[in-house]
Write a protein that holds these residues in place. Structure first.
Motif, PDB file in Angstrom:
ATOM      1  N   GLU A 257     -36.134  38.358  77.897  1.00 32.99           N
ATOM      2  CA  GLU A 257     -36.489  37.393  78.444  1.00 32.99           C
ATOM      3  C   GLU A 257     -35.821  36.976  79.943  1.00 32.99           C
ATOM      4  OE1 GLU A 257     -36.347  32.569  77.789  1.00 32.99           O
ATOM      5  OE2 GLU A 257     -36.193  33.748  76.087  1.00 32.99           O
ATOM      6  N   ARG A 258     -36.597  36.725  80.826  1.00 36.41           N
ATOM      7  CA  ARG A 258     -35.829  36.621  82.112  1.00 36.41           C
ATOM      8  C   ARG A 258     -35.197  35.276  82.317  1.00 36.41           C
ATOM      9  NH1 ARG A 258     -36.793  34.473  87.208  1.00 36.41           N
ATOM     10  NH2 ARG A 258     -38.919  33.436  86.434  1.00 36.41           N
ATOM     11  N   LEU A 259     -34.007  35.378  83.045  1.00 35.66           N
ATOM     12  CA  LEU A 259     -33.239  34.288  83.450  1.00 35.66           C
ATOM     13  C   LEU A 259     -33.213  34.077  84.823  1.00 35.66           C
ATOM     14  CD1 LEU A 259     -30.313  34.793  80.712  1.00 35.66           C
ATOM     15  CD2 LEU A 259     -32.634  33.225  80.546  1.00 35.66           C
ATOM     16  N   GLU A 260     -32.926  32.855  85.306  1.00 37.43           N
ATOM     17  CA  GLU A 260     -32.768  32.543  86.660  1.00 37.43           C
ATOM     18  C   GLU A 260     -31.186  32.545  86.947  1.00 37.43           C
ATOM     19  OE1 GLU A 260     -34.516  32.393  89.342  1.00 37.43           O
ATOM     20  OE2 GLU A 260     -36.454  32.310  88.779  1.00 37.43           O
ATOM     21  N   PHE A 261     -30.527  32.928  87.904  1.00 37.18           N
ATOM     22  CA  PHE A 261     -29.271  33.032  88.457  1.00 37.18           C
ATOM     23  C   PHE A 261     -28.983  31.473  88.978  1.00 37.18           C
ATOM     24  CE2 PHE A 261     -28.424  37.511  88.876  1.00 37.18           C
ATOM     25  CZ  PHE A 261     -27.222  37.549  88.601  1.00 37.18           C
ATOM     26  N   SER A 262     -29.871  30.767  89.512  1.00 33.40           N
ATOM     27  CA  SER A 262     -30.063  29.352  90.003  1.00 33.40           C
ATOM     28  C   SER A 262     -29.865  28.125  88.743  1.00 33.40           C
ATOM     29  CB  SER A 262     -30.908  28.820  90.860  1.00 33.40           C
ATOM     30  OG  SER A 262     -32.226  29.185  90.159  1.00 33.40           O
ATOM     31  N   ALA A 263     -30.312  28.968  87.497  1.00 34.77           N
ATOM     32  CA  ALA A 263     -30.064  27.903  86.345  1.00 34.77           C
ATOM     33  C   ALA A 263     -28.980  27.886  85.742  1.00 34.77           C
ATOM     34  CB  ALA A 263     -31.439  28.315  85.715  1.00 34.77           C
ATOM     35  N   LEU A 264     -27.948  28.939  86.078  1.00 31.75           N
ATOM     36  CA  LEU A 264     -26.612  29.129  85.437  1.00 31.75           C
ATOM     37  C   LEU A 264     -25.722  27.804  85.522  1.00 31.75           C
ATOM     38  CD1 LEU A 264     -25.270  32.612  85.785  1.00 31.75           C
ATOM     39  CD2 LEU A 264     -25.797  31.624  83.842  1.00 31.75           C
ATOM     40  N   GLN A 265     -25.168  27.416  84.196  1.00 35.31           N
ATOM     41  CA  GLN A 265     -24.524  26.123  84.490  1.00 35.31           C
ATOM     42  C   GLN A 265     -23.731  26.210  83.409  1.00 35.31           C
ATOM     43  OE1 GLN A 265     -26.807  22.367  83.521  1.00 35.31           O
ATOM     44  NE2 GLN A 265     -28.322  23.736  83.607  1.00 35.31           N
ATOM     45  N   SER A 266     -22.459  25.271  83.388  1.00 40.00           N
ATOM     46  CA  SER A 266     -21.351  25.227  82.235  1.00 40.00           C
ATOM     47  C   SER A 266     -21.057  23.863  82.189  1.00 40.00           C
ATOM     48  CB  SER A 266     -20.126  25.878  82.982  1.00 40.00           C
ATOM     49  OG  SER A 266     -18.940  25.653  82.362  1.00 40.00           O
ATOM     50  N   ARG A 267     -20.888  23.471  80.881  1.00 40.52           N
ATOM     51  CA  ARG A 267     -20.468  22.461  80.552  1.00 40.52           C
ATOM     52  C   ARG A 267     -19.108  22.624  79.746  1.00 40.52           C
ATOM     53  NH1 ARG A 267     -23.719  17.696  76.878  1.00 40.52           N
ATOM     54  NH2 ARG A 267     -21.988  16.149  76.783  1.00 40.52           N
ATOM     55  N   ILE A 268     -17.915  21.875  80.121  1.00 39.91           N
ATOM     56  CA  ILE A 268     -16.719  22.126  79.496  1.00 39.91           C
ATOM     57  C   ILE A 268     -16.359  20.549  78.856  1.00 39.91           C
ATOM     58  CG2 ILE A 268     -14.353  22.528  80.125  1.00 39.91           C
ATOM     59  CD1 ILE A 268     -15.268  24.296  82.545  1.00 39.91           C
ATOM     60  N   GLY A 269     -15.648  21.059  77.695  1.00 39.51           N
ATOM     61  CA  GLY A 269     -15.213  19.764  76.992  1.00 39.51           C
ATOM     62  C   GLY A 269     -15.437  20.186  75.513  1.00 39.51           C
ATOM     63  N   GLY A 270     -14.328  20.622  74.886  1.00 37.94           N
ATOM     64  CA  GLY A 270     -14.120  21.290  73.514  1.00 37.94           C
ATOM     65  C   GLY A 270     -14.610  22.659  73.934  1.00 37.94           C
TER      66      GLY A 270
END
Length: 235
Positions: A35-48
């Motif tokens: 499956e193809r992924l977009e670099f621009s869609a990369l994100q991080s959620r920090i908390g735990g």
């Protein structure tokens, strides 16, 4: 395949028109879910536990993520992408190429410096920050040089310069944009040939050593013949 078995799930960070994604997708039919992924869609959620996602959480969705190149972006964007992939690797997802190796591979100065240090034959190259130093290097390397962005791939942003007035304008513009100026001596060659040909044995041997030097798993290397039976490794 039994009901309890499933195909390996592989994400490929690539543009929509990427030839290598479509080739990997073709090669993986029946062997893996690609499956193809977009670099621009990369994100991080920090908390735990940190969550790295691109539309959905990647560690829950993929067994491996393939990274062949890095699209253009600001320094902050490039650094964040590398850091996010490193976090995903720490969570147990196989990243190919590894983020630490990609940092070197996408940096033309760092990778060429490492290759030259290891004894590979590379074109004479000058890297500087001011147009005055670049003009002095142009006079030394000329009459023709190739100007490249330090970050970039697939031929984007490359310019051949063989005129002092053009060189002056190009170097001044790059300095005004806050860019590092990377110029290589132009190597004369017989031209391109789009016909697939076997890789000469000596080139294959050098390529494998270069990949090992840069600690890469997948790599594209650019070679040019020197006209005397030898080869230059460009990047």
């Amino acid at each position: 395949m039994t009901q309890t078995e499933r195909l390996p799930r592989i994400g490929v960070l690539a543009n929509a028109d990427s030839w290598y994604f479509h080739d990997l997708e073709r090669a993986g039919r029946g062997l893996a879910s690609v499956e193809r992924l977009e670099f621009s869609a990369l994100q991080s959620r920090i908390g735990g536990r940190e969550s790295i996602s691109a539309d959905s959480v990647l560690s829950d969705r993929f067994d491996a993520v393939i990274v062949r190149t890095m699209p253009p972006g600001s320094l902050e964007q490039v650094v964040f992408r590398m850091d996010a992939l490193a976090a995903l690797e720490r969570q147990g997802v196989l990243i190919v190429n590894r983020p630490k190796s990609m940092e070197m591979a996408i940096d033309k100065y760092l990778s060429l410096s490492r290759l030259a240090e290891a004894g590979f034959r590379v074109p004479e190259t000058h890297v500087c920050q001011t147009w005055q130093d670049a003009m002095a290097a142009f006079e030394q390397l000329g009459p023709s040089v190739v100007v490249k962005p330090i970050f970039g791939g697939e031929g984007r942003g490359i310019l051949r310069v063989d005129d002092a007035d053009l060189a002056h304008r190009v170097f001044k513009t790059l300095q005004q944009l806050g860019q590092v100026i990377y110029l290589q001596k132009f190597i004369s060659h017989p031209g391109a040939n789009a016909t697939p040909e076997p890789i000469p044995g000596e080139v294959a041997e050098v390529a494998l050593r270069a990949v090992e030097t840069l600690d890469l798993t997948i790599a594209g290397l650019d070679f040019l013949p020197d006209g005397q039976g030898g080869w230059y490794l460009l990047e």
